[in-house]
Design an enzyme around this catalytic site. Structure first.
Site, PDB file in Angstrom:
ATOM      1  N   GLU A   1       5.615  -3.224   1.426  1.00 40.80           N
ATOM      2  CA  GLU A   1       5.812  -2.816   0.022  1.00 40.80           C
ATOM      3  C   GLU A   1       5.044  -1.527  -0.184  1.00 40.80           C
ATOM      4  OE1 GLU A   1       7.733  -3.904  -2.228  1.00 40.80           O
ATOM      5  OE2 GLU A   1       8.389  -5.534  -0.943  1.00 40.80           O
TER       6      GLU A   1
ATOM      7  N   THR B   1       0.730   4.715   4.972  1.00 39.20           N
ATOM      8  CA  THR B   1       0.164   3.638   5.791  1.00 39.20           C
ATOM      9  C   THR B   1       1.264   2.680   6.269  1.00 39.20           C
ATOM     10  OG1 THR B   1      -1.867   3.802   4.529  1.00 39.20           O
ATOM     11  CG2 THR B   1      -1.603   1.841   5.859  1.00 39.20           C
ATOM     12  N   GLY B   2       2.210   2.393   5.385  1.00 40.19           N
ATOM     13  CA  GLY B   2       3.315   1.501   5.771  1.00 40.19           C
ATOM     14  C   GLY B   2       4.078   2.059   6.966  1.00 40.19           C
TER      15      GLY B   2
ATOM     16  N   GLY C   1       0.835  -1.194   0.000  1.00 41.79           N
ATOM     17  CA  GLY C   1       0.000   0.000   0.000  1.00 41.79           C
ATOM     18  C   GLY C   1       0.866   1.239   0.000  1.00 41.79           C
ATOM     19  N   SER C   2       0.313   2.315   0.486  1.00 42.13           N
ATOM     20  CA  SER C   2       1.020   3.597   0.413  1.00 42.13           C
ATOM     21  C   SER C   2       2.113   3.695   1.480  1.00 42.13           C
ATOM     22  CB  SER C   2       0.028   4.741   0.604  1.00 42.13           C
ATOM     23  OG  SER C   2      -0.527   4.666   1.900  1.00 42.13           O
TER      24      SER C   2
HETATM   25  N1  LIG Z   1       5.356  -1.360  -3.584  1.00 42.10           N
HETATM   26  C1  LIG Z   1       4.319  -2.057  -3.931  1.00 42.10           C
HETATM   27  O1  LIG Z   1       4.403  -3.263  -4.082  1.00 42.10           O
HETATM   28  C2  LIG Z   1       2.996  -1.409  -4.194  1.00 42.10           C
HETATM   29  C3  LIG Z   1       2.598  -0.242  -3.568  1.00 42.10           C
HETATM   30  N2  LIG Z   1       1.364   0.283  -3.799  1.00 42.10           N
HETATM   31  C4  LIG Z   1       1.011   1.556  -3.188  1.00 42.10           C
HETATM   32  O2  LIG Z   1      -0.298   1.498  -2.664  1.00 42.10           O
HETATM   33  C5  LIG Z   1      -0.918   2.766  -2.745  1.00 42.10           C
HETATM   34  C6  LIG Z   1      -2.312   2.610  -3.299  1.00 42.10           C
HETATM   35  O3  LIG Z   1      -3.004   1.701  -2.556  1.00 42.10           O
HETATM   36  P1  LIG Z   1      -3.963   2.129  -1.355  1.00 42.10           P
HETATM   37  O4  LIG Z   1      -5.006   1.072  -1.296  1.00 42.10           O
HETATM   38  O5  LIG Z   1      -4.360   3.553  -1.498  1.00 42.10           O
HETATM   39  O6  LIG Z   1      -3.003   2.070  -0.113  1.00 42.10           O
HETATM   40  P2  LIG Z   1      -3.357   2.444   1.412  1.00 42.10           P
HETATM   41  O7  LIG Z   1      -2.062   2.597   2.063  1.00 42.10           O
HETATM   42  O8  LIG Z   1      -4.339   3.530   1.498  1.00 42.10           O
HETATM   43  O9  LIG Z   1      -4.116   1.162   1.951  1.00 42.10           O
HETATM   44  C7  LIG Z   1      -3.573  -0.142   1.931  1.00 42.10           C
HETATM   45  C8  LIG Z   1      -4.282  -0.981   2.982  1.00 42.10           C
HETATM   46  O10 LIG Z   1      -3.949  -0.590   4.313  1.00 42.10           O
HETATM   47  C9  LIG Z   1      -5.122  -0.339   5.089  1.00 42.10           C
HETATM   48  N3  LIG Z   1      -4.827   0.677   6.090  1.00 42.10           N
HETATM   49  C10 LIG Z   1      -4.952   2.016   5.991  1.00 42.10           C
HETATM   50  N4  LIG Z   1      -4.505   2.610   7.125  1.00 42.10           N
HETATM   51  C11 LIG Z   1      -4.071   1.618   7.952  1.00 42.10           C
HETATM   52  C12 LIG Z   1      -3.450   1.584   9.248  1.00 42.10           C
HETATM   53  N5  LIG Z   1      -3.170   2.697   9.929  1.00 42.10           N
HETATM   54  N6  LIG Z   1      -3.116   0.386   9.776  1.00 42.10           N
HETATM   55  C13 LIG Z   1      -3.332  -0.744   9.071  1.00 42.10           C
HETATM   56  N7  LIG Z   1      -3.921  -0.767   7.846  1.00 42.10           N
HETATM   57  C14 LIG Z   1      -4.273   0.390   7.291  1.00 42.10           C
HETATM   58  C15 LIG Z   1      -6.138   0.040   4.042  1.00 42.10           C
HETATM   59  O11 LIG Z   1      -7.445  -0.103   4.525  1.00 42.10           O
HETATM   60  C16 LIG Z   1      -5.794  -0.917   2.912  1.00 42.10           C
HETATM   61  O12 LIG Z   1      -6.278  -2.219   3.171  1.00 42.10           O
HETATM   62  C17 LIG Z   1      -0.006   3.593  -3.597  1.00 42.10           C
HETATM   63  O13 LIG Z   1       0.720   4.481  -2.799  1.00 42.10           O
HETATM   64  C18 LIG Z   1       0.938   2.592  -4.218  1.00 42.10           C
HETATM   65  O14 LIG Z   1       2.198   3.057  -4.526  1.00 42.10           O
HETATM   66  C19 LIG Z   1       0.493  -0.314  -4.615  1.00 42.10           C
HETATM   67  C20 LIG Z   1       0.838  -1.466  -5.267  1.00 42.10           C
HETATM   68  C21 LIG Z   1       2.119  -2.075  -5.140  1.00 42.10           C
END
Ligand SMILES: NC(=O)C1=CN([C@@H]2O[C@H](COP(=O)(O)OP(=O)(O)OC[C@H]3O[C@@H](n4cnc5c(N)ncnc54)[C@H](O)[C@@H]3O)[C@@H](O)[C@H]2O)C=CC1
Ligand SMILES: O=C(O)CCC(=O)N[C@@H](CCC(=O)O)C(=O)O
Length: 488
Positions: free
Chosen positions: A242, A223-224, A219-220
């Site tokens: 990731e 969040t990571g 994810g982002s």
């Molecule tokens: N490096 C990689 O392999 C990849 C990275 N991404 C990244 O993911 C992002 C897009 O995806 P999004 O769904 O918007 O990511 P996001 O970070 O918003 O959410 C990812 C997950 O984490 C959960 N989440 C949110 N806040 C949390 C917290 N405080 N504690 C635990 N879980 C929480 C969300 O509900 C979701 O299930 C982009 O920034 C993109 O670069 C996307 C694909 C591959």
């Protein structure tokens, strides 16, 4: 629906729904898991671990292969669901479905090559290396690859003998539910894979639980980093993060400008710029060579076909995930322009298609000041002109991220100079930045991750090594020991 201990149950938290970014069709309704339901899922996974982890690898593999077979039989349905829920074109969604099916066999090879077991006999001693699963893994997925990316954690984790509580993106619950139902049909025992829906609160309930032994997150960066902080002081919890990227692509010394422009478009605008490997920063030399390339690129950008999912499959880009995501990209574009960015092609909302459709944008930020080092997750590419190749490399590396970095050039010497200096986990030459191979490790430096690459190396974070030395004969014998025992 949630899937806890082998049963589909209604969430008792807040109401949720998902709608297609293509045309607004409602695809899913339900409710998030309450803290009690998250806990029930974790308890089910904890209990199931006692059985699943003791099954042979072959028994686990049989179920994983059955799962791949079910995905294959239902590939058209899966493709359509991904396309509708994540807003992808049909060909893009079909690529994701194929990657999900292939993940099983690739993960088997990875498990055997990277973790598996080894034995060697030396005299009367046998040394052994084996690997064991950690326990209960919390798996988090993003919306941009709602199947492939969580699948890339789930398959290797289950093969290694872990059990899982999976929380998909709140924007793509239907694909997650479909995926979990395929595991159910494949005969996965109750409690081994559990599904809970919800947003940030559900994620926090999972990561703060003492019942987890690992967090596998894609994810982002924001969040990571929040997850990383929440695990501070818990070294026993494995975490594989990731995250995003602000990926550079250098174009320097190229004869075929059309080919270079095609690779640039495939790098920057595929999946409407919603891949973490997408090129965000294009680096091009000053002068006529660079000018000619940018003119070719701009001309090609004008011809990109953006559309709703169509049966004739001619569109290259669909929508971004939501109207809010589109608003964010446009706001960030305005911010770049306000900082001195010059518009080459402005990303515009294509309202006739829908609120989430954007045209591809290209903004020259060469003279802009304070350009934020942030990932803008959409079809917006920032151009920087540089005086020479050293400046190009410096500009490429000027980021707190480090996921992907690429060079498009006919000059092998330039590539050999660039390769050891490119600070990223993925370094490509004359190849689009996107479309990483599942047969290679996938991950990056800095804010792109925590040095625990996924894809082929996911096997590494799904099992820990146990080193053993034993008497080959199975008897208690000690040939000699330097104890210096005295006579009585
Ligand atoms: N490096 C990689 O392999 C990849 C990275 N991404 C990244 O993911 C992002 C897009 O995806 P999004 O769904 O918007 O990511 P996001 O970070 O918003 O959410 C990812 C997950 O984490 C959960 N989440 C949110 N806040 C949390 C917290 N405080 N504690 C635990 N879980 C929480 C969300 O509900 C979701 O299930 C982009 O920034 C993109 O670069 C996307 C694909 C591959
Ligand atoms: O996980 C794998 O099997 C390989 C990694 C992968 O498929 N990456 C994709 C997109 C993931 C993302 O960046 O959003 C790619 O490189 O296009």
């Amino acid at each position: 629906m949630l899937f806890i201990d082998g049963h589909w149950i209604e969430g008792r938290g807040i109401d949720m729904s998902s709608h297609s970014p293509h045309n607004g069709t409602q695809l899913w309704t339900g409710a998030s898991a309450t803290d009690n339901q998250v806990n029930a899922a974790l308890e089910a996974a904890t209990e199931a671990f006692q059985v699943w982890s003791f099954q042979s690898f072959e028994a686990r593999l049989e179920i994983a292969r059955a799962y791949a077979g079910i995905l294959k039989e239902n590939k058209d349905k899966l493709t359509e669901l991904i396309s509708m829920e994540a807003g992808k074109t049909g060909w893009d969604a079909a690529g994701e479905a194929t990657a999900m099916i292939n993940k099983v066999e690739i993960s088997v090879t990875a498990y055997q090559e990277r973790t598996g077991s080894k034995e060697a006999v030396n005299g009367t001693l046998r040394s052994k290396l084996s690997h064991r699963p950690y326990g209960v893994m919390a798996v988090f997925g993003p919306y941009n690859f709602p199947g492939h990316l969580p699948n890339g954690h789930i398959v290797p984790a289950l093969l290694a003998g872990n059990t899982i509580v999976f929380k998909p993106s709140e924007l793509t619950p239907a694909v997650a539910e479909f995926m979990v139902s395929c595991w159910e049909k494949a005969g996965l025992p109750h409690g081994v894979l559990n599904l809970v829906h919800g947003g940030k609160e559900t994620g926090v309930a999972l990561t703060s639980s003492p019942l987890i032994q690992g967090v596998l997150f894609t994810g982002s960066a924001q969040t990571g980093i929040a997850i990383n902080k929440s695990l501070a002081g818990r070294p026993e919890v494995i975490s594989a993060l990731e995250m995003g990227g602000n990926n550079p692509l250098i174009v320097h010394k190229v004869d075929d400008l059309e080919a270079a422009a095609t690779l640039t478009i495939l790098s920057a605008y595929i999946s409407s710029g919603q891949r973490c490997t997408c090129a965000r920063r294009l680096i091009v030399p000053e002068g006529p060579e660079g000018d000619a390339f940018i003119a070719t690129l701009a001309n090609m950008i004008d011809r990109i076909h953006v559309d709703q999912v169509t049966s004739d499959e001619t569109a290259f880009m669909g929508p971004v995930i939501t109207k809010e995501a589109a608003d964010h990209v446009l706001k960030e574009q305005e911010r770049l322009i306000a900082k001195g960015g010059a518009v080459i092609r402005k990303s515009e909302r294509l309202s006739a298609l829908g609120d989430a459709f954007l045209s591809p944008g290209l903004i020259d930020v060469s003279v802009a000041t304070d350009v934020p080092d942030e990932e803008i997750f959409g079809p917006l590419l920032q151009l920087t002109r540089v005086s020479d190749f050293d400046e190009a490399i410096k500009t490429a590396n000027r980021t707190k991220y480090g996921l992907a970095s690429g060079l498009i050039s006919d000059d092998r010497d330039l590539y050999e100079y660039f390769y050891p200096r490119a600070q990223a986990g993925i370094v490509n030459w004359n190849q689009q930045l996107t479309g990483a191979a599942s047969t290679a490790p996938f991950g990056g430096l800095g804010h792109s991750g925590n040095h625990r690459p996924s894809a082929y190396y996911a096997a590494d974070y799904c099992a820990y090594g146990v080193a053993t030395i034993e008497q080959a004969e199975g008897k208690v014998v000690v040939a000699s020991a330097p104890l210096g025992l005295k006579d009585k």
